[in-house]
Design an enzyme around this catalytic site. Structure first.
Site, PDB file in Angstrom:
ATOM      1  N   GLN A 199       0.842  -1.195   0.000  1.00 56.21           N
ATOM      2  CA  GLN A 199       0.000   0.000   0.000  1.00 56.21           C
ATOM      3  C   GLN A 199       0.881   1.251   0.000  1.00 56.21           C
ATOM      4  O   GLN A 199       1.270   1.753   1.046  1.00 56.21           O
ATOM      5  CB  GLN A 199      -0.939   0.008   1.210  1.00 56.21           C
ATOM      6  CG  GLN A 199      -1.946   1.126   1.112  1.00 56.21           C
ATOM      7  CD  GLN A 199      -3.030   1.025   2.157  1.00 56.21           C
ATOM      8  OE1 GLN A 199      -3.055   0.141   2.990  1.00 56.21           O
ATOM      9  NE2 GLN A 199      -3.931   1.976   2.115  1.00 56.21           N
ATOM     10  N   PHE A 200       1.185   1.742  -1.206  1.00 55.01           N
ATOM     11  CA  PHE A 200       2.063   2.899  -1.335  1.00 55.01           C
ATOM     12  C   PHE A 200       1.488   4.137  -0.659  1.00 55.01           C
ATOM     13  O   PHE A 200       2.224   5.041  -0.276  1.00 55.01           O
ATOM     14  CB  PHE A 200       2.393   3.182  -2.806  1.00 55.01           C
ATOM     15  CG  PHE A 200       1.310   3.874  -3.569  1.00 55.01           C
ATOM     16  CD1 PHE A 200       1.329   5.257  -3.698  1.00 55.01           C
ATOM     17  CD2 PHE A 200       0.279   3.163  -4.177  1.00 55.01           C
ATOM     18  CE1 PHE A 200       0.331   5.913  -4.412  1.00 55.01           C
ATOM     19  CE2 PHE A 200      -0.707   3.800  -4.880  1.00 55.01           C
ATOM     20  CZ  PHE A 200      -0.689   5.181  -5.004  1.00 55.01           C
ATOM     21  N   THR A 201       0.177   4.185  -0.463  1.00 50.57           N
ATOM     22  CA  THR A 201      -0.431   5.371   0.142  1.00 50.57           C
ATOM     23  C   THR A 201      -0.012   5.561   1.599  1.00 50.57           C
ATOM     24  O   THR A 201      -0.195   6.651   2.148  1.00 50.57           O
ATOM     25  CB  THR A 201      -1.969   5.327   0.043  1.00 50.57           C
ATOM     26  OG1 THR A 201      -2.453   4.161   0.704  1.00 50.57           O
ATOM     27  CG2 THR A 201      -2.413   5.333  -1.417  1.00 50.57           C
TER      28      THR A 201
END
Length: 150
Positions: free
Chosen positions: A78-80
């Site tokens: 989850q790059f966020t």
């Protein structure tokens, strides 16, 4: 690396309408990777995850680890988690590592976790649009950041 660990009764990840992975009692772990992260960061997190005692013992005290309860793990990239929200209202993703860094490190993190636990783990698919479903147990949610080892 930043992770969010959620103690779950069950969790699953679905991609394009098909369940990729699903687990019962255990951890759903969301993983964010920045360009400065290394395999040492992944190894540190694995040690913390496996040793973390957040499952109830016979007296109802959070005193047992994931291994003690033979729990499952589902890891989703989850790059966020690397969002910068300092200025304005639209997050910046500049801190998130490029695919050339993050994919191998995500895969290595999953390998280390599986090896340390002595069992396979579930995963999402790096870069895919995923639907993650979970039932948070407790709720128990723990955040860890290798740049801020509290």
């Amino acid at each position: 690396m930043r992770i969010v660990i959620q103690r779950v009764t069950h969790a699953s990840v679905t991609i394009e309408g098909k369940v990729k992975s699903e687990i019962g009692k255990g951890y759903l772990i969301l993983v964010g990777i920045c360009s400065e992260d290394t395999e040492e960061d992944a190894a540190w997190l694995v040690r913390k995850i496996v040793g973390l005692r957040v499952f109830d013992d016979a007296e109802g005290v959070m005193n047992l680890s994931i291994g003690d309860v033979d729990g499952d793990v589902l890891v989703v990239s989850q790059f966020t988690l690397m969002a910068s929200y300092k200025k304005g209202n639209r997050p910046s993703w500049l801190k998130a590592a490029s695919h050339s860094i993050s994919i191998p490190l995500y895969n290595r993190f999953c390998e280390l976790l599986s090896e340390t636990m002595g069992k396979p783990i579930g995963t999402g698919e790096f870069g895919a649009m995923m639907k993650v479903e979970l039932l948070n147990d407790g709720p128990v949610t723990i955040c860890m950041d290798t740049k801020n080892k509290e």
